[in-house]
Scaffold this active site. Sequence first.
Site, PDB file in Angstrom:
ATOM      1  N   THR A 184       5.922  35.023  22.767  1.00 41.36           N
ATOM      2  CA  THR A 184       6.739  34.104  23.553  1.00 41.36           C
ATOM      3  C   THR A 184       5.788  33.164  24.291  1.00 41.36           C
ATOM      4  O   THR A 184       4.609  33.490  24.479  1.00 41.36           O
ATOM      5  CB  THR A 184       7.588  34.858  24.598  1.00 41.36           C
ATOM      6  N   GLU A 328      12.612  36.492  20.803  1.00 43.54           N
ATOM      7  CA  GLU A 328      12.953  37.916  20.887  1.00 43.54           C
ATOM      8  C   GLU A 328      14.126  38.301  19.994  1.00 43.54           C
ATOM      9  O   GLU A 328      14.426  39.471  19.849  1.00 43.54           O
ATOM     10  CB  GLU A 328      13.298  38.290  22.336  1.00 43.54           C
ATOM     11  N   LYS A 435      20.719  26.464  42.886  1.00 49.39           N
ATOM     12  CA  LYS A 435      21.676  27.149  43.774  1.00 49.39           C
ATOM     13  C   LYS A 435      21.882  26.307  45.025  1.00 49.39           C
ATOM     14  O   LYS A 435      20.971  26.126  45.814  1.00 49.39           O
ATOM     15  CB  LYS A 435      21.143  28.527  44.165  1.00 49.39           C
ATOM     16  N   TRP A 440      26.354  27.735  41.920  1.00 43.91           N
ATOM     17  CA  TRP A 440      25.373  27.384  40.902  1.00 43.91           C
ATOM     18  C   TRP A 440      25.705  26.026  40.286  1.00 43.91           C
ATOM     19  O   TRP A 440      26.860  25.747  39.975  1.00 43.91           O
ATOM     20  CB  TRP A 440      25.369  28.418  39.768  1.00 43.91           C
TER      21      TRP A 440
HETATM   22  P1  ADP Z   1      10.063  29.288  24.364  1.00 43.60           P
HETATM   23  O1  ADP Z   1      10.038  30.096  25.637  1.00 43.60           O
HETATM   24  O2  ADP Z   1       8.755  29.004  23.771  1.00 43.60           O
HETATM   25  O3  ADP Z   1      10.952  28.108  24.454  1.00 43.60           O
HETATM   26  P2  ADP Z   1      11.995  30.429  22.580  1.00 43.60           P
HETATM   27  O4  ADP Z   1      12.034  29.496  21.457  1.00 43.60           O
HETATM   28  O5  ADP Z   1      12.127  31.859  22.285  1.00 43.60           O
HETATM   29  O6  ADP Z   1      10.652  30.304  23.317  1.00 43.60           O
HETATM   30  O7  ADP Z   1      13.061  29.954  23.611  1.00 43.60           O
HETATM   31  C1  ADP Z   1      14.300  30.568  23.736  1.00 43.60           C
HETATM   32  C2  ADP Z   1      15.077  29.919  24.834  1.00 43.60           C
HETATM   33  O8  ADP Z   1      15.349  28.559  24.531  1.00 43.60           O
HETATM   34  C3  ADP Z   1      16.421  30.528  25.068  1.00 43.60           C
HETATM   35  O9  ADP Z   1      16.339  31.694  25.839  1.00 43.60           O
HETATM   36  C4  ADP Z   1      17.157  29.398  25.770  1.00 43.60           C
HETATM   37  O10 ADP Z   1      16.835  29.344  27.142  1.00 43.60           O
HETATM   38  C5  ADP Z   1      16.586  28.178  25.116  1.00 43.60           C
HETATM   39  N1  ADP Z   1      17.501  27.684  24.078  1.00 43.60           N
HETATM   40  C6  ADP Z   1      17.441  27.906  22.765  1.00 43.60           C
HETATM   41  N2  ADP Z   1      18.431  27.269  22.122  1.00 43.60           N
HETATM   42  C7  ADP Z   1      19.158  26.631  23.062  1.00 43.60           C
HETATM   43  C8  ADP Z   1      20.325  25.799  23.045  1.00 43.60           C
HETATM   44  N3  ADP Z   1      20.923  25.461  21.920  1.00 43.60           N
HETATM   45  N4  ADP Z   1      20.794  25.338  24.228  1.00 43.60           N
HETATM   46  C9  ADP Z   1      20.174  25.641  25.391  1.00 43.60           C
HETATM   47  N5  ADP Z   1      19.070  26.407  25.463  1.00 43.60           N
HETATM   48  C10 ADP Z   1      18.568  26.903  24.319  1.00 43.60           C
END
Ligand code: ADP
Length: 539
Positions: A184, A328, A435, A440
């Site tokens: 990550t 994940e 917040k 929120w």
């Molecule tokens: P990084 O932390 O490198 O961005 P990830 O690709 O695993 O790693 O990111 C996942 C996160 O990206 C999700 O937990 C979410 O917060 C965000 N995310 C992914 N797809 C979307 C989406 N379609 N809309 C909003 N947020 C998204």
Amino acid sequence: MHNLMQDWPLLTSSIIDHAARYHPNRQVITRSVEGPIVESNYAQIRDKALRVAQGLHRLGLGRGDAVGVMAWNTGRHMEIWYGAPGAGAALHTLNPRLFADQLVYIINHAEDKALFIDLDLVPVIEAIADKLPLVRHYIVMTDAAHMPETSLDVLCYEEWVAGQDGDFSWVQVDERDACGICYTSGTTGNPKGVVYTHRSNVLHAMAEVQPDMLGLSSSERVMPVVPLFHANGWSIGYSAPLTGASMVMPGRDLTPAALFEMLELGVSLTAAVPTIWLLLLQYLEAEAKSLSTLKRVVIGGSSCPRAVIETFQQKYGVQVLHAWGMTEMSPLGTVCSFKPEVLEMDTDARVDVQETTGHPPFSVDLKITDDEGAELPWDGQAQGKLWARGPAVVGRYLKADELATVDGWFDTGDVATIDPNGYMAITDRSKDVIKSGGEWISSIELENAAIAHPDVSEAAAVGVPHPKWDERPVLIIVRKAGCDPSAQSILDLVAKGFAKWQVPDDVIFMDEIPHTATGKISKLQLRQVLKDQGYQLPG
Ligand code: ADP
């Protein structure tokens, strides 16, 4: 009468075997790192993957070992994608945009013993090689004619592969053995390693190809623009061969003009983060071009602005599949495809639904809870912590002592609503929620509203500490080149869709917003920038 069916292990080698046996001629077309567009097919990819596996085996690498790859999306990368796990090793995909110390950390933490490196990325590894005591072999992914000058002791990929006779069988591992590793981004603390198993990757790919998800088949031609090193490459490296869909691999040139050229090679489905598509749409508009074969585009990684959905669909006839996932989760969580109730809606209402991230496939289960852990109703209003479970969701990070789950559920770190029809909408990351006065405010919704302004190129909403309200939202705006929108015009636009108390207190113009290695806005850095500048709320 227990266990009377065959025990056929779910191994990713079976995916490429299937593709090579039943879809041998389906092409994999690549813009090579050397330059020209080159062609391969699943039979050839399998053949070379087998030689990669044999070569690694001869180097003494196999079960229990990790092998790294730092490469763009190419046919060669696909050979290694199957070759390394086919030798029994786990393939650790490396993002070349990470900071050097992050790369050093993850290569050493995963204990990579060999590294495959794309030609142009050799300098990235050269610069850190003295800090990688465990790496024994460096393999440069090119042919003899293109081998670079380097201080590293390297093997030439094509020569090395040609030196194997291919008289080899996939190493038979347990389906729960490690197949791939992806870290990550680690915006806070050290990056965490997610270890995909063969079983999780196969089950995940079978879920991803379903009609309500990516809907892949042998008639499709898929171009993953999302890099194979980003969140398991959105699993497309598995799901395309699993269905016999042919592939177009864009290589390292992700400029809109280059992507357009590759899309016009018959691509029917493509996938990437919103920024890639914003730039492509601007290019199409400026060059008065249209898309002749593209039918569907998967957009995820961050929230997809409404204008992108509308432009793709209404102007170019390309359906948007808004998706949510994370490293994940291998990574697919949900895809916004149309259930019957949504198909019946008029266009505007349907696009409203498409601003949500959709519904999960079988094998992903979701719930939302309040801070005390009590489940919240699926009414499309209540927002809470989003949890996920399933056979391709992380259970424990690499080398972590603790489980990554609570009662079998993984806390995604996202905040979401779910509507009665099962459509989930991400409103924020928990750490980015604003917040104000005990309520929120969704930073994602504010950003999507601001980005609809014709002169705005990028928007970020963050909470700034406030003595009375706890926090107040402010918008950071990057203007489109040559445009000069007023702060008031942006706030007026936002005010149309929000209650008065939710409208940001200020608009700050910046030339650039900090991004993470996966191209997302880094709120953490952004908040730091405001702090360093001694930013004060107006009034
Ligand atoms: P990084 O932390 O490198 O961005 P990830 O690709 O695993 O790693 O990111 C996942 C996160 O990206 C999700 O937990 C979410 O917060 C965000 N995310 C992914 N797809 C979307 C989406 N379609 N809309 C909003 N947020 C998204």
